[in-house]
Design a protein around this motif. Structure first.
Motif, mmCIF file in Angstrom:
data_model
loop_
_atom_site.group_PDB
_atom_site.id
_atom_site.type_symbol
_atom_site.label_atom_id
_atom_site.label_comp_id
_atom_site.label_asym_id
_atom_site.label_seq_id
_atom_site.Cartn_x
_atom_site.Cartn_y
_atom_site.Cartn_z
ATOM 1 N N PHE A 186 -11.752 -4.912 2.012
ATOM 2 C CA PHE A 186 -10.439 -5.404 2.118
ATOM 3 C C PHE A 186 -9.755 -5.735 3.095
ATOM 4 N N ALA A 187 -8.855 -6.866 3.243
ATOM 5 C CA ALA A 187 -7.778 -7.091 4.358
ATOM 6 C C ALA A 187 -6.854 -7.874 3.454
ATOM 7 N N ASP A 277 1.153 -8.966 -0.430
ATOM 8 C CA ASP A 277 0.409 -8.295 0.801
ATOM 9 C C ASP A 277 0.906 -6.653 0.693
ATOM 10 N N ILE A 278 1.954 -6.509 0.805
ATOM 11 C CA ILE A 278 2.610 -5.117 0.638
ATOM 12 C C ILE A 278 1.819 -4.151 -0.414
ATOM 13 N N VAL A 438 -1.279 -0.621 10.264
ATOM 14 C CA VAL A 438 0.189 -1.325 9.688
ATOM 15 C C VAL A 438 1.012 -1.199 10.716
ATOM 16 N N TYR A 439 1.505 -2.346 11.154
ATOM 17 C CA TYR A 439 2.424 -2.435 12.042
ATOM 18 C C TYR A 439 3.770 -2.019 11.611
ATOM 19 N N LYS A 440 4.636 -1.518 12.597
ATOM 20 C CA LYS A 440 5.888 -0.900 12.183
ATOM 21 C C LYS A 440 6.729 -1.698 11.337
ATOM 22 N N THR A 441 6.854 -3.045 11.572
ATOM 23 C CA THR A 441 7.547 -3.815 10.566
ATOM 24 C C THR A 441 7.075 -4.028 9.221
ATOM 25 N N SER A 537 -5.960 -4.907 7.531
ATOM 26 C CA SER A 537 -5.807 -6.222 8.142
ATOM 27 C C SER A 537 -7.061 -6.757 8.485
ATOM 28 N N PRO A 538 -7.112 -8.114 9.064
ATOM 29 C CA PRO A 538 -8.365 -8.818 9.546
ATOM 30 C C PRO A 538 -8.920 -8.395 10.801
#
Lengths: 555, 555
Positions: A186-187, A277-278, A438-441, A537-538
């Motif tokens: 998964f990404a 995505d989320i 997972v980026y902060k945003t 993520s990729p």
């Protein structure tokens, strides 16, 4: 001749031959009772994927063959396709092939070996396997099957990563259907890419395709399932559920023109499972947490709860994945912790119904500072004292693990992991990192998604300015650019491998870009020692990104 | 025609184009003044080896080409061979080749690409490079050179890891000499293997060989140099020094039979440099420490000194590598520390002349236990309290690093790392692990070797029974078999990948073997988070051994 095909999208456990074999055999027996002629399992299902250096142990390879024989023994009146490593007996090249057995009448009727071996990002297949260079179709009940393994269908004309294309050779033998068995991790952008590439194979070769993927998490790698069926025009006929096990049934027949025709055996109102995505990240992380605990034989998680958004999101995910009763949240306030932090953390515990403890760290950090007074003397408070706080929390949480058998969940996010905004052996401790990709945003988006029906994560944790609270009035924005800017720069550098000048040319401030990239580069030694990170993520930190530690970086 | 060949065995720094290019150019200029016609540098010398995922940055590849042009610009009247990554312009396969430029008259006269790409143990070359399938010799001043890159000569007939052999194709073009440029990392058994394989190529193809290896450490990988020259009968004509930079000169001429003849340009009393395993490990670790600090821009090391043998050996190595004045030894006694431990540590500090501090940990561990009393209550003292001691030491040492700019040296040995006899975030902390690839039995040999001229390491540290001193009267032998037995079992399992039943059949006790293997397997999650380990054996923990964390192990 019309045949019934079952696609088995299952969750395996690397190295657990007992449970994998049992699951495969019981699926074959159910499929038989449902009238299936052929059951298709995923790539390397016998041992689970990725088995990594288990492949270097001869005993492991022998056990794969033993399991295959047990599976063959129940296939007197049904056929199946299973994946396993097999010895390369050609006396040159690597020791193994990544193989598929086509089992019929209780025997291995055909062996297909993988030709294209992914060896980039998280993949190391050329470490173990020799690529196959000979190809044969398999005849089964009036159909000619072009059976390939995962990457074998991924060498597109637009982006030819390899110099051969197995289907170009198989198509000369006039197959009427393609089957591909896969272990495709998964990404959040991978499902659409997968659908495009597989559909493209159908139109290129004018054949229908059955594609079976693995589901389930193996430490950092999450496999999302989402197996697929296409007709010869590349139209998607079915998409299996994501992030869970599923078996479904199809009919394969010949049309009036002699071409193979696929139909869904059941009612056939096909709804794509594709989500945002989320939502995918949310589902993926739940599966990642659940399988990490289940497959390692643990049930209970512990984490430090700061009142900030990262630990709140991890706590909510853990409660959903493991049950709130299995989650212990520990509040570890210092003299710099604000009242709202403690209050927000307490609200979250109440909302989730998980367990909690509060352990103040002031006396401990004081004792460290007293012990170090002869050395530190009158030197001013700096990162040394900040890190003592974070590391004191790490020691307390690990002591709770050692005493009570918890696994510590790491709560660092990808933005922090990228710029080294975290303390090694402090808040960077843990058995598994839940948000490290997972980026902060995106953490904010996840928090809002978790709150979609009701306020689980206290709104105040979401709206207040983020702070590590390691010195009075500290805010993340004191030392980092705003997260929307930071995350975009990180995406360009980490995911897209752009240079600083390319990123500056996109319109970002030169000083900011150079500072961010320098922070990323100087944090390699920290990331080397962090827990495995659930990959969504990729391009995740960890096994998929292998940077020098002692190297001179360009920025 | 007689030509003069210089072999340049140099220490590069990954990614440091400025220093690498300067070093290459200055070597060319010296070689020119010494009459050389051709200077041969090692594999990927332009960027240093291993550059790992730096290769995925286009900017990095561009800078390699820029450096090559700068080098070519100084080669108006001298030829050279340099190694660098080059773009694959064939529009299929991987993006890069692992290449050698043959530079003559200021221009790139020929490009040779590597065909055999090691992708096992610590090697990941297929991650970046496309294997070459076409081969051409290079004509230079009356000689025809078969130029290959490292692994290209390693596909032996006895152990054919690959399905092609570049020299089998090059030999058809009738070369009269072989040149091989390499980046072949150190392991204590690797020099003899290397000599055998290279000598075997000479006899197989009946050609002399010039072999240039890289020297110097790049984080965990130590390159030992030891470049070699052989005649066409496979006799070794010269062996360059190990573990240091060296340039030496040879004449290449034609004999009366038209075959190439090599002679050593200087007086030519050839003495092999080969030494014992322990001497090699000693030299390798010194270079590993020195380059880790030098290339990361640090000068001063810190470590915790227990009075035991491991930290004593690390302290002695660090003092020799960095200078005693750059080593800070910290004694961190607890209530369980014996008087002799403190005395032995103090003796070592005196013998070495390094700096030291003493920080008692009792008040800090007491404050942890007081803080945890509401949770731990009347539960008995166990591993939780033991680990608090070890982690308290970790926090103190890291605080000293943060305040004063030291790098912490990890002192765990390979036997401990294998069985998980160490505390994550405690004594497993550090920037680099010095002994993580040295079994305990080898640590004793190292200690005796360090003491070969005088007692540096106090004899008492060598002869007393090893203990972690985390509870009263604790000894390693309470929970582990004797180290000579333990290390042999570990060697069979870790290095040779034997199964438990195979090891038991070698005559070891079944219970002991199963317990040891189980300990190794359940410590994978710990080793995942340990510092990089200086590699001295053919199978070190770290990048060369990639085991699943959440996997079901066989024992």
């Amino acid at each position: 001749m019309m045949i019934n095909i079952a696609l088995a999208q299952l969750n395996y456990h690397v190295g657990n031959f007992e449970s994998n074999t049992k699951k495969i055999i019981s699926t074959i027996e159910t499929a038989r009772s449902n009238g299936a002629d052929l059951v298709v399992f995923s790539e390397l299902c016998v041992c689970g994927y990725p088995a990594r250096d288990f492949f270097e142990f001869k005993e492991f390879i022998d056990l794969c063959e033993d399991a295959a024989l047990q599976i063959a023994a129940v296939c007197a009146d049904i056929a199946c396709i299973i994946g396993l490593p097999t010895p390369n007996l050609r006396h040159q090249g690597k020791d193994l092939f990544n193989s598929a057995y086509f089992i019929e009448n209780g025997k291995v009727k055909a062996v297909v070996n993988k030709a294209l071996l992914p060896n980039y990002d998280v993949f190391d297949e050329y470490r173990y396997f020799e690529p196959e260079t000979n190809f044969s179709c398999i005849d089964f009940k009036g159909h000619r099957i072009a059976l390939t393994i995962c990457e074998d269908l991924w060498n597109t004309i637009e982006n030819p990563l390899y110099i051969t294309r197995p289907m170009d050779m198989l198509i000369e033998q006039h197959p009427d259907v393609m089957i591909n068995i896969a272990a495709s991790p998964f990404a959040y952008n991978h499902d659409t890419e997968r659908i495009d590439i597989l559909s493209g194979n159908c139109t290129q070769y004018n054949l229908p395709l059955f594609y079976v993927n693995q589901v389930g998490a193996q430490t950092e790698l999450i496999f999302d399932g989402g197996s697929l069926v296409f007709d010869a025009e590349g139209n998607m006929l079915d998409e299996l559920p994501y992030f869970k096990e599923h078996v479904s049934y199809y009919k394969l027949d010949k049309g009036e023109n002699g071409k193979a025709v696929v139909s869904y055996q059941h009612t056939g109102t096909f709804k794509p499972h594709h989500t945002s995505d989320i939502e995918q990240i949310h589902q993926g992380l739940l599966l990642g947490i659940r399988d990490y605990f289940y497959k390692s034989g643990f049930t209970r998680a512990i984490l430090g709860l700061s009142g900030g958004i990262d630990s709140a999101v991890v706590c909510a995910l853990a409660a959903e994945a493991l049950g709130a009763e299995n989650v212990m949240a520990v509040l570890l306030p210092s003299k710099f912790s604000s009242d709202h932090s403690i209050g927000d953390a307490e609200d979250l515990v109440k909302n989730l119904g998980c367990k909690s403890e509060t352990i103040a760290i002031k006396n401990i950090t004081d004792s460290f500072e007293t012990a170090l007074h002869p050395q530190f003397n009158t030197l001013p408070f700096n990162i040394a004292e900040e890190n003592i706080q974070s590391r004191t929390r790490g020691v307390l949480l690990m002591a709770m693990c050692n005493k009570f058998g918890y696994i510590l969940l790491n709560t660092s996010n990808k933005s922090e992991a990228a710029v080294g905004y975290g303390t090694l052996y402090g808040d960077m401790c843990g058995g598994i990192s839940v948000l490290g990709d997972v980026y902060k945003t995106q953490v904010y988006q996840l928090a809002n998604y978790i709150n979609r029906d009701k306020e689980v994560i206290p709104l105040n944790s979401i709206v207040k300015p983020p702070s590590a609270e390691l010195r009075p009035g500290q805010k993340d924005s004191d030392s980092l650019p705003d997260y929307d800017i930071l995350d975009t720069i990180l995406m360009e550098y980490v995911e897209h491998r752009k240079s600083s000048s390319e990123i500056i040319n996109m319109g970002y401030d030169e000083q900011v870009v150079k500072r961010v990239i320098k922070l990323v580069n100087t944090a390699e030694h920290k990331r080397y020692q962090t827990p495995p990170i659930l990959r969504v993520s990729p391009k995740a930190f960890g096994m998929g990104r292998r940077m020098p530690i002692v190297g001179k970086y360009l920025s």
